[in-house]
Design an enzyme around this catalytic site. Structure first.
Site, PDB file in Angstrom:
ATOM      1  N   ASN A 105      15.388  -8.094   8.810  1.00 57.76           N
ATOM      2  CA  ASN A 105      13.830  -7.674   8.074  1.00 57.76           C
ATOM      3  C   ASN A 105      13.667  -6.277   8.741  1.00 57.76           C
ATOM      4  O   ASN A 105      13.228  -6.234   9.332  1.00 57.76           O
ATOM      5  CB  ASN A 105      12.572  -8.297   8.245  1.00 57.76           C
ATOM      6  N   CYS A 112       5.475  -4.982   4.871  1.00 60.07           N
ATOM      7  CA  CYS A 112       6.476  -5.765   3.743  1.00 60.07           C
ATOM      8  C   CYS A 112       6.352  -5.578   2.085  1.00 60.07           C
ATOM      9  O   CYS A 112       6.898  -5.477   1.532  1.00 60.07           O
ATOM     10  CB  CYS A 112       6.567  -7.497   3.989  1.00 60.07           C
ATOM     11  N   HIS A 122      12.144  -8.700  -1.220  1.00 64.07           N
ATOM     12  CA  HIS A 122      11.805  -8.189  -0.143  1.00 64.07           C
ATOM     13  C   HIS A 122      12.730  -9.207   0.886  1.00 64.07           C
ATOM     14  O   HIS A 122      13.025 -10.132   0.954  1.00 64.07           O
ATOM     15  CB  HIS A 122      10.603  -8.210   0.255  1.00 64.07           C
TER      16      HIS A 122
HETATM   17  N1  ACO Z   1      15.499 -19.329  18.840  1.00 59.29           N
HETATM   18  C1  ACO Z   1      16.227 -20.157  18.894  1.00 59.29           C
HETATM   19  N2  ACO Z   1      14.306 -21.386  19.307  1.00 59.29           N
HETATM   20  C2  ACO Z   1      13.347 -20.450  18.882  1.00 59.29           C
HETATM   21  C3  ACO Z   1      13.750 -19.600  18.043  1.00 59.29           C
HETATM   22  C4  ACO Z   1      14.624 -18.224  18.613  1.00 59.29           C
HETATM   23  N3  ACO Z   1      14.336 -17.317  17.974  1.00 59.29           N
HETATM   24  N4  ACO Z   1      12.140 -19.228  17.917  1.00 59.29           N
HETATM   25  C5  ACO Z   1      11.875 -20.667  18.040  1.00 59.29           C
HETATM   26  N5  ACO Z   1      12.313 -21.121  18.539  1.00 59.29           N
HETATM   27  C6  ACO Z   1      12.191 -22.554  18.611  1.00 59.29           C
HETATM   28  C7  ACO Z   1      10.165 -22.661  18.405  1.00 59.29           C
HETATM   29  O1  ACO Z   1      10.276 -22.980  19.772  1.00 59.29           O
HETATM   30  C8  ACO Z   1      10.523 -24.213  18.195  1.00 59.29           C
HETATM   31  O2  ACO Z   1      10.787 -25.136  19.238  1.00 59.29           O
HETATM   32  P1  ACO Z   1      10.438 -26.413  19.598  1.00 59.29           P
HETATM   33  O3  ACO Z   1      10.815 -27.477  18.895  1.00 59.29           O
HETATM   34  O4  ACO Z   1      10.578 -27.051  20.356  1.00 59.29           O
HETATM   35  O5  ACO Z   1       8.573 -25.725  19.874  1.00 59.29           O
HETATM   36  C9  ACO Z   1      11.513 -24.348  16.475  1.00 59.29           C
HETATM   37  O6  ACO Z   1      12.407 -23.736  17.465  1.00 59.29           O
HETATM   38  C10 ACO Z   1      10.882 -24.575  15.639  1.00 59.29           C
HETATM   39  O7  ACO Z   1       9.806 -23.459  15.386  1.00 59.29           O
HETATM   40  P2  ACO Z   1       9.379 -23.179  14.406  1.00 59.29           P
HETATM   41  O8  ACO Z   1       8.699 -21.455  14.363  1.00 59.29           O
HETATM   42  O9  ACO Z   1       8.978 -24.264  14.210  1.00 59.29           O
HETATM   43  O10 ACO Z   1      10.566 -22.637  13.575  1.00 59.29           O
HETATM   44  P3  ACO Z   1      11.525 -22.627  11.706  1.00 59.29           P
HETATM   45  O11 ACO Z   1      11.921 -23.602  11.929  1.00 59.29           O
HETATM   46  O12 ACO Z   1       9.605 -22.770  11.178  1.00 59.29           O
HETATM   47  O13 ACO Z   1      11.542 -21.121  11.624  1.00 59.29           O
HETATM   48  C11 ACO Z   1      11.279 -18.674  11.281  1.00 59.29           C
HETATM   49  C12 ACO Z   1      10.937 -19.674  12.379  1.00 59.29           C
HETATM   50  C13 ACO Z   1      12.760 -18.350  11.300  1.00 59.29           C
HETATM   51  C14 ACO Z   1      10.671 -17.664  11.897  1.00 59.29           C
HETATM   52  C15 ACO Z   1      10.402 -19.145   9.873  1.00 59.29           C
HETATM   53  O14 ACO Z   1       9.182 -19.793  10.504  1.00 59.29           O
HETATM   54  C16 ACO Z   1      10.274 -18.542   8.909  1.00 59.29           C
HETATM   55  O15 ACO Z   1      11.444 -17.563   8.499  1.00 59.29           O
HETATM   56  N6  ACO Z   1       9.212 -17.774   8.496  1.00 59.29           N
HETATM   57  C17 ACO Z   1       9.036 -16.630   7.603  1.00 59.29           C
HETATM   58  C18 ACO Z   1       8.857 -15.795   8.484  1.00 59.29           C
HETATM   59  C19 ACO Z   1       8.961 -15.056   8.481  1.00 59.29           C
HETATM   60  O16 ACO Z   1       9.468 -13.688   7.034  1.00 59.29           O
HETATM   61  N7  ACO Z   1       8.333 -13.205   8.078  1.00 59.29           N
HETATM   62  C20 ACO Z   1       8.782 -12.074   8.197  1.00 59.29           C
HETATM   63  C21 ACO Z   1       7.651 -11.273   8.118  1.00 59.29           C
HETATM   64  S1  ACO Z   1       6.867 -11.031   6.709  1.00 59.29           S
HETATM   65  C22 ACO Z   1       7.813 -11.422   5.668  1.00 59.29           C
HETATM   66  O17 ACO Z   1       8.557 -10.750   5.047  1.00 59.29           O
HETATM   67  C23 ACO Z   1       7.462 -12.631   4.353  1.00 59.29           C
END
Ligand code: ACO
Length: 357
Positions: A314, A116, A284
């Site tokens: 992304n 990224c 980004h």
């Molecule tokens: N749909 C529905 N539920 C989901 C999904 C989905 N796609 N994915 C995860 N869940 C569930 C999980 O299983 C969890 O359930 P539980 O509470 O029963 O265990 C719940 O949702 C919460 O999951 P978390 O992973 O804790 O959710 P969070 O609030 O952290 O959001 C996310 C997840 C959107 C990935 C967030 O952490 C994020 O944006 N992180 C940054 C990641 C990123 O941007 N990566 C890109 C690559 S790197 C970069 O470009 C910077």
């Protein structure tokens, strides 16, 4: 203020995968929903390529648009730099394929692998190549196909691509759910810039702030295939779906909202400008909530931060050139504007680049 400018952007362009995939489509192969994806990431849709389109094909499409925009002929290009984490093949990189498909003779090509952050790292590399005189007309491409990370069956693919109304098999659904947190975030696209030396010493790239911390590499990575294993690709990788990226989303989120503003402040300080003097921040596009966090930390108003993740998801190394191209075409970047690019991604690599348009 450091007024020495080094190289500038002469033109830009981008392409996406051919098929628009909204969140409802993904909700047919994962237990997810449009609301969950929008709320957590801001993403409304992304594009996937049709089977048979390779990363280099997207790169070629974006390159042609950038060349046209810059009014530069392919034969004038004397260097190609490509940022991608999803090359057509394990090796070589995408640079040679781009060069051959564009008919660019035997000019040097360089692939860089900063995920990224590929585009902000690449900006420094391209700038240095131009400043050193190694390149006069340089093509810089960020291209990615993420859809091929999806571990779907043929039926699963038919459902996602809109060719089938079938219901996903419950066993496949359960397996897919292991990856739903990461796979709903990504799309396929490419963006490109043509760069060259600046004639106006006030305009062009002014400085960079780049960092890597490899200690938490496994927070975001694709475990296999790889040369940590003998042989480097094997059935166990496929059975365990180790080719799908693994991510600790919360850790990545925290890193992004901390390190991206830090690097923006750092580059502004190096160049001798205030953050408040920025005309536009192009972050980004990882997650709308990450962009909002970066904006808040830097105390920038809405009109100074550009976001388009809603439409593309992304696209890793392609997000910054796509956003730049949209801003240019929409008149959001005017001559003389101070524009800052920032990113964080797998590695971890992060940083910022500052330019005067
Ligand atoms: N749909 C529905 N539920 C989901 C999904 C989905 N796609 N994915 C995860 N869940 C569930 C999980 O299983 C969890 O359930 P539980 O509470 O029963 O265990 C719940 O949702 C919460 O999951 P978390 O992973 O804790 O959710 P969070 O609030 O952290 O959001 C996310 C997840 C959107 C990935 C967030 O952490 C994020 O944006 N992180 C940054 C990641 C990123 O941007 N990566 C890109 C690559 S790197 C970069 O470009 C910077």
């Amino acid at each position: 203020m450091n007024t020495q400018a080094y190289s500038r952007i002469l033109g830009s362009g981008f392409v996406t995968g051919e098929v628009v995939i909204d969140n409802h489509r993904l909700a047919r192969v994962f237990d997810t929903s449009d609301e969950w994806i929008r709320e957590r990431s801001g993403i409304e849709q992304r594009y996937f390529v049709k089977e048979g389109t390779a990363t280099s094909d997207l790169g070629v499409g974006a390159a042609k648009k950038a060349l046209e925009d810059a009014k530069v002929k392919p034969e004038e290009i004397d260097y190609i730099v490509v940022a991608t984490m999803t090359p057509d093949h394990y090796f070589p990189g995408v640079g040679p394929q781009l060069q051959a498909k564009l008919g660019m003779g035997t000019i040097p090509t360089l692939d860089i692998r900063q995920q990224c952050s590929g585009f902000v790292y690449g900006m420094q590399v391209c700038d240095a190549l131009i400043r050193s005189g190694a390149a006069k007309r340089l093509l810089f491409v960020g291209c990615e196909i993420h859809s091929n990370f999806f571990p779907l069956s043929k039926v699963g693919w038919d459902i996602v691509m809109g060719r089938s109304d079938a219901k996903i098999d419950p066993a496949e659904l359960e397996r897919n759910n292991n990856h739903r947190g990461v796979l709903v975030l990504f799309g396929d696209a490419a963006g490109a810039l043509v760069m060259g030396p600046t004639e106006d010493p006030q305009r062009g790239f002014l400085g960079y702030s780049l960092h890597t911390d490899g200690q938490d590499m496994k927070t975001l990575y694709a475990a296999a295939p790889g040369f940590a294993y003998r042989p480097y690709n094997n059935q166990a990788h496929i059975d365990e779906q180790l080719f799908v990226p693994q991510m600790e989303g919360k850790t990545v989120f925290k890193m992004a909202v901390t390190k991206m503003p830090e690097s923006v402040r750092e580059v502004c300080e190096k160049v001798g400008v205030q953050v408040s003097e920025l005309d536009l921040l192009v972050p980004h596009q990882a997650n709308l909530r990450i962009s909002a966090g970066v904006q808040k930390s830097l105390k920038l108003p809405d009109e100074k931060v550009y976001n388009n993740i809603q439409r593309y998801g992304n696209t890793t190394a392609a997000t910054i050139p796509i956003a730049y191209d949209e801003c240019m075409k929409a008149g959001r970047i005017k001559p003389g504007n101070l524009v800052c690019f920032t990113a964080l991604g797998a590695g971890f690599h992060w940083g910022a680049a500052l330019m005067r348009a």
